[in-house]
Design an enzyme around this catalytic site. Structure first.
Site, short mmCIF file in Angstrom:
data_model
loop_
_atom_site.label_atom_id
_atom_site.label_comp_id
_atom_site.label_asym_id
_atom_site.label_seq_id
_atom_site.Cartn_x
_atom_site.Cartn_y
_atom_site.Cartn_z
N ALA A 68 0.85 -1.19 0.00
CA ALA A 68 0.00 0.00 0.00
C ALA A 68 0.89 1.24 0.00
O ALA A 68 2.07 1.18 0.36
CB ALA A 68 -0.90 -0.01 1.22
N GLU A 115 -1.32 -9.32 -0.75
CA GLU A 115 -2.74 -9.54 -0.48
C GLU A 115 -3.56 -9.49 -1.77
O GLU A 115 -4.48 -10.30 -1.95
CB GLU A 115 -3.22 -8.50 0.54
CG GLU A 115 -2.64 -8.75 1.92
CD GLU A 115 -2.80 -7.58 2.87
OE1 GLU A 115 -3.13 -7.81 4.05
OE2 GLU A 115 -2.60 -6.42 2.44
#
Length: 261
Positions: A68, A115
């Site tokens: 992220a 993820e």
């Protein structure tokens, strides 16, 4: 109808496959709000396109996605992340698409990148791929399924090791413990992923989508319930013309021509 334009993605169509390439090279494809929003839109577009039977998500040779975007989240407060339900919006789209989604991973797949890869139906990895959930080194935990999907895929001991130490897993270990389905030469990664997608694309789309639903149910239901679901969905496939075509072609020793109906 004008095709949508994206600033953080490169989107191509290869016969029945939609190839979506993450494209923030200056940030190693870090997943910010713009990228996840555009990725969600691109996945919706592929899902809605009847000509598309399979989707491939990839990045660059250096990085699938390095996580992220830390700069975007570093100053957020608890009230902000809770109030906006941070990560939930757009991030989970890859796990919600009914058509098959393949992750073609080269280089770093860290944090949110790992993820995102795990949200796909399976991962084809390049020889230089490295996986990790290093959020612990930032004083936080995985937040987009890293503690849940990783544990289901590779087991508690391996998952605990990775999420508590932040260490990276190379592709040999990732294949050995079942995180990735196969390994390809780095320069042939996208080619191999597109070949797998083409194989899937030649199948009956109804059968493919229902079979994907069955496998996903195996992670979320008790065995008896999962087997019952499989049986009922198997029965439902006999309502489609593709079942008649597939079995007739087998008997007649010819290649089936599936029409998705």
């Amino acid at each position: 109808m004008t095709a949508p334009t994206y600033e953080t993605l490169i989107v191509e169509t290869h016969e029945t496959t939609r190839l979506i390439r993450l494209n923030r090279p200056q940030a190693l494809n870090a997943l910010n709000a713009q990228l996840t929003g555009e990725l969600s839109a691109a996945l919706d577009a592929a899902e809605d396109d009847p000509a598309i039977h399979c989707i491939v998500i990839t990045g660059s040779e250096r990085a699938f996605a390095a996580g992220a975007d830390i700069k975007e989240m570093a100053t957020k407060s608890y009230a902000e992340v809770y109030g906006e339900d941070f990560i939930t919006k757009n991030w989970e789209k890859a796990s919600q698409v009914r058509k098959p989604v393949i992750a073609a991973v080269a280089g770093y797949a860290l944090g949110g990148g790992c993820e995102l890869a795990m949200m796909c139906d399976f991962i084809i990895a390049a020889e230089n791929a490295k996986f990790g959930q290093p959020e612990i080194t930032l004083g936080v935990s995985p937040g987009a399924g890293g503690t849940q999907r990783l544990t289901r895929f590779i087991g508690k001991a391996k998952a605990m090791d990775m999420v508590l130490t932040g260490r990276l897993m190379d592709v040999a270990e990732a294949e050995r413990c079942g995180l990735v389905s196969r390994v390809a030469p780095t320069d042939k990664l996208v080619e191999e992923a597109l070949a797998a997608a083409k194989t899937i694309g030649a199948m009956s789309l109804n059968a493919v989508m229902l079979t994907k639903e069955m496998v996903n149910a195996a992670y979320e239901t008790p065995l008896a319930q999962g087997v019952k679901l499989e049986r009922r969905l198997f029965h439902s496939l006999f309502a489609f013309e593709d079942q008649k075509e597939g079995m007739a072609a087998f008997i007649e020793k010819r290649k089936p021509v599936f029409k998705g109906r």
